[in-house]
Design an enzyme around this catalytic site. Sequence first.
Site, PDB file in Angstrom:
ATOM      1  N   ARG A 159     109.310  27.147  72.485  1.00 25.02           N
ATOM      2  CA  ARG A 159     108.891  28.504  72.177  1.00 25.02           C
ATOM      3  C   ARG A 159     108.147  29.089  73.377  1.00 25.02           C
ATOM      4  NH1 ARG A 159     112.111  28.436  68.791  1.00 25.02           N
ATOM      5  NH2 ARG A 159     111.912  28.810  66.549  1.00 25.02           N
ATOM      6  N   GLU A 187     110.277  37.820  73.326  1.00 25.69           N
ATOM      7  CA  GLU A 187     111.742  37.959  73.261  1.00 25.69           C
ATOM      8  C   GLU A 187     112.144  39.224  72.500  1.00 25.69           C
ATOM      9  OE1 GLU A 187     113.509  34.381  71.753  1.00 25.69           O
ATOM     10  OE2 GLU A 187     112.343  33.151  73.120  1.00 25.69           O
ATOM     11  N   HIS A 190     117.630  32.298  74.993  1.00 23.53           N
ATOM     12  CA  HIS A 190     117.395  31.540  73.743  1.00 23.53           C
ATOM     13  C   HIS A 190     118.719  31.060  73.125  1.00 23.53           C
ATOM     14  CE1 HIS A 190     114.312  31.003  70.242  1.00 23.53           C
ATOM     15  NE2 HIS A 190     115.228  30.032  70.237  1.00 23.53           N
TER      16      HIS A 190
HETATM   17  C1  DGY Z   1     115.202  27.168  66.111  1.00 20.87           C
HETATM   18  O1  DGY Z   1     115.985  26.893  65.194  1.00 20.87           O
HETATM   19  O2  DGY Z   1     113.982  27.173  65.945  1.00 20.87           O
HETATM   20  C2  DGY Z   1     115.778  27.473  67.434  1.00 20.87           C
HETATM   21  O3  DGY Z   1     114.858  28.061  68.284  1.00 20.87           O
HETATM   22  C3  DGY Z   1     117.020  28.322  67.310  1.00 20.87           C
HETATM   23  O4  DGY Z   1     117.764  28.092  68.476  1.00 20.87           O
END
Ligand code: DGY
Length: 316
Positions: A235, A264, A282
């Site tokens: 993240r 984002e 992402h």
């Molecule tokens: C999640 O599922 O948390 C991922 O970041 C999606 O790619």
Amino acid sequence: MVRRLPPRIEARLRERYDVTLNATDETYPLDRLISAAREFDAIVPTVVDDIPAPVFEQSDRRVQLVANYGVGYDRIDLGAARRAGVVVTNTPGVLTEDTADLAILLLLAAARRASEAERQLRAGGWEGWRPTHMLGTRVNGGTLGIVGYGRIGAAVAKRAHNGFGMRVLYVSRSDPDAAAVAAAAAERCASLDELLERSDFVSLHAPARADTRRMLDARRLALMRPGAILVNTARGDLVDETALADALSRGAIGAAGLDVFEQEPRVSPRLLALPNVVLLPHIGSATTASRVAMGDRVLANLDAFFSGLPLPDRVA
Ligand code: DGY
């Protein structure tokens, strides 16, 4: 109400439920979520939809289940969901291998300057093979620090150790699976600071929480080795992007490979301008196999919930 999902998942949802699609496929605005919580029994958001307390705190609320399409649920106010008695589920396990592959891709691309080299070639700037052209960092035999040794962290460690002969260090809040640690001959560090000081490469796999927010700040980035490479597929909140841009532009660290960002889909203009950072939008779980499997998990959670059965992936 659900976000757009892979077609075969949407079709299966429609066979079983009266479905309202978020047809524009844009992040749900708060007012729409608040009204959706009054209209629908279940909401299927994605990892980029904020579900704050006001969505749950409504006297005429109808929603009973928030079935998140994604493993990370940091944008859902779990405390408010629990207080309201709303169940929350996620989709763990099914995107582990693809996300781990992407972390290795970013590590290699950042170390070997792949994006920079391709940009040069496409711009017509390649003047032919030269002994000093585009020299990067050797990955094989380097030391990789894994921050968060859960499923994805362990999968990255295994690839790095067995595929690239890397020495693996890790920090983890909980005790990781012993077999996963053994699979990468991984050594636990006493602190994140120690891991940063000892690693040539650092890959982040911690969840976004209040206590992990900007865990890589200016002080911690300064602990990294000169020339070290940072990879983030977890993240954006884990890294202070201003401090990272400073460290990269000063050459205090060597490079970075980022798939996630603080704001984002906005990406810091300073990061965009730097040659020594590989930037992806992402896409850690963006394979057809993962995205369909994530849909299957959402369906399994919906089906269990509405049949009164135990939920496979309950987080609240
Ligand atoms: C999640 O599922 O948390 C991922 O970041 C999606 O790619």
